[in-house]
Enzyme design. Structure first.
Site, PDB file in Angstrom:
ATOM      1  N   TYR A 145       0.704  -1.177   0.099  1.00  0.00           N
ATOM      2  CA  TYR A 145      -0.032  -0.134  -0.094  1.00  0.00           C
ATOM      3  C   TYR A 145       0.827   1.417  -0.120  1.00  0.00           C
ATOM      4  O   TYR A 145       1.682   1.475   0.829  1.00  0.00           O
ATOM      5  CB  TYR A 145      -0.699  -0.145   1.276  1.00  0.00           C
ATOM      6  CG  TYR A 145      -1.802   1.236   1.394  1.00  0.00           C
ATOM      7  CD1 TYR A 145      -2.561   1.783   0.646  1.00  0.00           C
ATOM      8  CD2 TYR A 145      -1.461   1.821   2.836  1.00  0.00           C
ATOM      9  CE1 TYR A 145      -3.157   2.931   1.104  1.00  0.00           C
ATOM     10  CE2 TYR A 145      -2.288   2.706   3.193  1.00  0.00           C
ATOM     11  CZ  TYR A 145      -2.879   3.558   2.252  1.00  0.00           C
ATOM     12  OH  TYR A 145      -3.708   4.601   2.519  1.00  0.00           O
ATOM     13  N   ASP A 230      -1.032  -6.249   9.685  1.00  0.00           N
ATOM     14  CA  ASP A 230      -2.167  -5.575   9.026  1.00  0.00           C
ATOM     15  C   ASP A 230      -3.258  -6.397   8.556  1.00  0.00           C
ATOM     16  O   ASP A 230      -3.172  -7.055   7.681  1.00  0.00           O
ATOM     17  CB  ASP A 230      -1.648  -4.372   7.945  1.00  0.00           C
ATOM     18  CG  ASP A 230      -2.917  -3.579   7.479  1.00  0.00           C
ATOM     19  OD1 ASP A 230      -3.857  -3.980   7.295  1.00  0.00           O
ATOM     20  OD2 ASP A 230      -2.347  -2.397   7.238  1.00  0.00           O
ATOM     21  N   ILE A 232      -6.566  -5.506   8.190  1.00  0.00           N
ATOM     22  CA  ILE A 232      -7.881  -4.541   8.116  1.00  0.00           C
ATOM     23  C   ILE A 232      -8.812  -5.041   7.115  1.00  0.00           C
ATOM     24  O   ILE A 232      -9.801  -4.374   6.975  1.00  0.00           O
ATOM     25  CB  ILE A 232      -7.212  -3.024   7.722  1.00  0.00           C
ATOM     26  CG1 ILE A 232      -6.673  -3.087   6.360  1.00  0.00           C
ATOM     27  CG2 ILE A 232      -6.425  -2.531   8.846  1.00  0.00           C
ATOM     28  CD1 ILE A 232      -6.572  -1.362   6.010  1.00  0.00           C
ATOM     29  N   LYS A 268     -12.509  -0.836   5.959  1.00  0.00           N
ATOM     30  CA  LYS A 268     -12.583  -1.580   4.884  1.00  0.00           C
ATOM     31  C   LYS A 268     -13.607  -2.793   5.453  1.00  0.00           C
ATOM     32  O   LYS A 268     -14.475  -2.995   4.456  1.00  0.00           O
ATOM     33  CB  LYS A 268     -11.414  -2.366   4.687  1.00  0.00           C
ATOM     34  CG  LYS A 268     -10.214  -1.325   4.482  1.00  0.00           C
ATOM     35  CD  LYS A 268     -10.393  -0.470   3.555  1.00  0.00           C
ATOM     36  CE  LYS A 268      -9.056   0.525   3.516  1.00  0.00           C
ATOM     37  NZ  LYS A 268      -9.498   1.751   2.280  1.00  0.00           N
TER      38      LYS A 268
END
Length: 475
Positions: A145, A230, A232, A268
């Site tokens: 990202y 991560d 999410i 998300k």
């Protein structure tokens, strides 16, 4: 002229990236079906808008969740008054319970380890501040990202060292790639303090399997460095294999739990980026204590905490939402990838996320990142679609693009697909029949494709959506 700080005058935020340039192109000329039919369609925003009618129904049926209603006003004063940085107990309990449900109840989370922050952006920066000093480094598998360059580096002074993953093995994280990145950091006199993994992956839309995760835990234990997971996109896994959390892996293998940290949010999985609900969950007591103090700089508003606590405490709603979200994502992903394949566009096989990793390597004039940028400019300026080039995700191979599919309604998606079909015909006639030259014929083709999709899944426009195999396996 009065001097200001280096942070204020520098470009550490990363706004000069093509990733953000695409957003600027959209913002200056946003698509609207009536007012701006030739505007840029936003396909660079990983946002989940497919379940808002489902959520809206719950909100209408539970006015007590809002402090600005007759049913909720009695809680207004106590919620509006000072709240310390620990967060409301009912909020932390509800989030911890939701995190467990998203992982199918295979692991439980301790509400006392829930630390809130202003979205995942704030959570990542908070973790970076807690784990590393300026000039130290985190390893990050590519592609990753673009916002990580801002979130983890800009104000902390931490460096990111890419772990190069390749398309030849579907961008898997291998021990060899981890060791190569670790050695590269050492050669650059960078002290490696941790490894950041994104699972499910943004931008790939893939998940890490159990063996890969066990290998990663073994690696960080041997190197005595931290692991930041991560997660999410955990609830966006719409098709088998199921998501495996790092919190499950540490129950199965021996490891130093003080090295394990999870970043989570509701941006998300629930589609609530505007609420700025970010979470740090650490198994390290010192990190929990420090992060909680740091959270004073980015708390979640008490009004939002109240709403989220009420919503996520409703077990029936949460259970139904998780199923509904998977169904909608499965349906959209299947239709979108099928439509692209019919005009000769492939993508990495994926089962999670709000996007696909689109393969346009064969459209490059040459196999260079300059050629990728030339193609991206055509897509932005002529096709009028904001998609994100792989180079902005630090991809090691030109020609890949992230395309988001869950942030628009069906009609906008059809317009986007029509534009893609027109573009593909114009640039490579061999990919589509000549009869699709005229715009009317293109519309007919898209209509037939939707009819074919409905027919293949035994659907009428008012029929139930096709069920995700992951959901079928659980019912």
């Amino acid at each position: 002229m009065v001097a200001i700080s280096k942070i204020a005058t520098g470009n550490g935020h990363g706004e000069d990236s093509p990733y953000f340039d695409g957003w600027k192109a959209y913002e200056t000329n946003p698509f609207h079906p009536i007012d701006r039919p030739d505007g840029v369609i936003q396909m660079g925003l990983a946002e989940n808008q497919l379940c808002f009618n489902f959520i809206k129904k719950w909100v209408m049926e539970h006015p007590e969740a809002s402090l600005c209603s007759a049913e909720g006003v009695n809680k207004f004063k106590e919620t509006a008054l000072f709240q310390d940085y620990h967060g409301m107990p009912e909020f932390r309990e509800a989030v911890a319970k939701f995190m467990g449900k998203v992982r199918s109840g295979r692991v439980k989370f301790d509400p006392d380890r829930i630390v809130m922050s202003g979205g995942a952006t704030g959570a990542h920066e908070m973790v970076a501040f807690c784990l590393a000093d300026p000039g130290e480094a985190f390893l990050v598998p590519t592609p990753y990202y673009p916002g990580f360059d801002r979130d983890l580096r800009w104000r902390t002074g931490v460096e990111l060292v890419p772990v190069v993953c390749e398309s030849s093995n579907n961008f898997k994280i291998t021990r060899a790639a981890l060791e190569a990145a670790y050695e590269k950091a050492k050669e650059a006199n960078l002290r490696v303090k941790g490894l950041l993994i994104t699972n499910p992956s943004n931008p790939l839309g893939t998940i890490l399997d159990r063996d890969t995760l066990k290998g990663i835990v073994k690696f960080i234990n041997e190197k005595n460095i931290h692991l930041i997971g991560d997660e999410i996109y955990a609830a966006t896994v719409f098709m088998e294999p199921e998501f495996v959390s790092i919190s499950e892996i540490i129950e199965e293998v021996e490891c130093n739990r003080d090295l394990i940290h999870i970043v989570y949010s509701l941006s998300k999985d629930m589609g609530f980026p505007g609420f700025r609900v970010g979470i740090v969950y650490s198994y390290n007591d010192a990190v929990v204590s420090c992060a909680r103090k740091m959270s004073s700089f980015g708390l979640v508003s008490s009004q939002t905490q109240h709403l989220i606590a009420t919503m996520l405490s409703d077990d029936d709603f949460v259970d139904s939402f998780i199923v509904e979200s998977k169904e909608q994502l499965f349906k959209r992903h299947k239709y979108f990838t099928l439509s692209l394949s019919q005009v000769g566009i492939g993508s990495l096989k994926s089962n999670a996320g709000l996007f696909i990793w689109m393969d346009l390597r064969k459209l490059l004039k040459e196999k260079t990142f300059d050629a990728e940028m030339d193609l991206w400019r055509v897509i932005i300026n002529e096709v009028k679609l904001n998609v994100s080039p792989g180079s902005s995700f630090h991809c090691d191979e030109p020609g890949w693009f992230r395309v988001c599919f869950a942030n628009m309604d069906d009609n906008t998606m059809e317009v986007a697909l029509l534009r893609i079909t027109t573009f593909m015909h114009k640039h490579n006639e061999a990919m589509v029949p000549r009869k699709l030259c005229r715009r009317a014929s293109l519309k007919l083709s898209l209509s037939r494709r939707r009819d074919d999709f409905m027919s293949q899944n035994m659907m009428s426009p008012h029929s139930p959506i096709p069920q995700s195999p992951l959901v079928r396996a659980r019912t």
